[in-house]
Motif scaffolding. Structure first.
Motif, short mmCIF file in Angstrom:
data_model
loop_
_atom_site.label_atom_id
_atom_site.label_comp_id
_atom_site.label_asym_id
_atom_site.label_seq_id
_atom_site.Cartn_x
_atom_site.Cartn_y
_atom_site.Cartn_z
N VAL A 1 0.85 -1.19 0.00
CA VAL A 1 0.00 0.00 0.00
C VAL A 1 0.89 1.25 0.00
O VAL A 1 1.90 1.30 0.68
CB VAL A 1 -0.94 0.00 1.23
CG1 VAL A 1 -1.72 1.30 1.33
CG2 VAL A 1 -1.88 -1.19 1.17
N ASN A 2 0.52 2.23 -0.77
CA ASN A 2 1.23 3.51 -0.94
C ASN A 2 2.59 3.38 -1.61
O ASN A 2 3.37 4.32 -1.61
CB ASN A 2 1.37 4.27 0.38
CG ASN A 2 0.06 4.84 0.85
OD1 ASN A 2 -0.83 5.13 0.04
ND2 ASN A 2 -0.09 5.00 2.14
N ALA A 3 2.89 2.23 -2.19
CA ALA A 3 4.15 2.08 -2.91
C ALA A 3 4.10 2.82 -4.25
O ALA A 3 5.12 3.26 -4.75
CB ALA A 3 4.46 0.61 -3.15
N CYS B 1 -0.12 9.64 -6.28
CA CYS B 1 -0.96 9.18 -5.17
C CYS B 1 -0.59 10.07 -3.98
O CYS B 1 0.50 9.96 -3.44
CB CYS B 1 -0.67 7.72 -4.86
SG CYS B 1 -1.65 7.10 -3.50
N TYR B 2 -1.47 10.96 -3.62
CA TYR B 2 -1.16 11.95 -2.59
C TYR B 2 -1.31 11.43 -1.16
O TYR B 2 -0.70 11.95 -0.25
CB TYR B 2 -2.05 13.18 -2.76
CG TYR B 2 -1.78 13.92 -4.05
CD1 TYR B 2 -0.67 14.74 -4.17
CD2 TYR B 2 -2.65 13.81 -5.13
CE1 TYR B 2 -0.42 15.44 -5.34
CE2 TYR B 2 -2.40 14.49 -6.31
CZ TYR B 2 -1.29 15.30 -6.41
OH TYR B 2 -1.05 15.98 -7.57
N THR C 1 -6.64 12.01 -3.49
CA THR C 1 -6.67 10.65 -4.02
C THR C 1 -7.92 9.96 -3.49
O THR C 1 -8.17 10.02 -2.29
CB THR C 1 -5.42 9.86 -3.58
OG1 THR C 1 -4.25 10.57 -4.02
CG2 THR C 1 -5.41 8.46 -4.15
N PRO C 2 -8.71 9.34 -4.35
CA PRO C 2 -9.93 8.66 -3.87
C PRO C 2 -9.62 7.64 -2.78
O PRO C 2 -8.59 6.95 -2.83
CB PRO C 2 -10.47 7.96 -5.12
CG PRO C 2 -9.85 8.67 -6.27
CD PRO C 2 -8.52 9.18 -5.79
N ALA C 3 -10.50 7.53 -1.81
CA ALA C 3 -10.31 6.58 -0.69
C ALA C 3 -10.23 5.14 -1.18
O ALA C 3 -9.62 4.29 -0.54
CB ALA C 3 -11.42 6.74 0.33
N SER C 4 -10.81 4.84 -2.34
CA SER C 4 -10.79 3.49 -2.89
C SER C 4 -9.44 3.14 -3.53
O SER C 4 -9.18 1.98 -3.84
CB SER C 4 -11.90 3.33 -3.92
OG SER C 4 -11.70 4.26 -4.98
#
Length: 94
Positions: A43-45, A64-65, A70-73
């Motif tokens: 996640v967040n990579a 990806c902020y 960035t959408p929660a999905s």
């Protein structure tokens, strides 16, 4: 120089690199080891992604902020190789 060794430990570490051995006047030496894990999704990579055209050219960044932009999905999941340095390893060269 750095010595590289490919090894597999239960499918977790794909490579280990050894920093040069550093010795003091007392004969006590230290070395650090850097481990590189096998690729896995994280996640967040994917914090800096790009949109490409049909020829494979980058046409715009798609970051990806990690906040409201960035959408929660969108977990920004991308495959990466995690890396870590060991604590100093002490060797008595005497």
């Amino acid at each position: 120089g750095t010595i590289g060794a490919h090894m597999s430990m239960a499918g977790i570490v794909s490579s280990m690199f050894y920093a040069p051995l550093r010795c003091g006047l007392t004969g006590l030496c230290t070395r650090l080891v850097r481990a590189i894990e096998e690729s896995s999704p994280a996640v967040n990579a994917g914090n800096l992604r790009y949109k490409y055209d049909e020829s494979g050219n980058c046409i715009e960044p798609h970051p990806c902020y990690g906040d409201y932009r960035t959408p929660a999905s969108d977990d920004c999941i991308t495959t990466i190789e995690e890396r870590a340095w060991s604590s100093p390893i002490f060797v008595d060269a005497g």
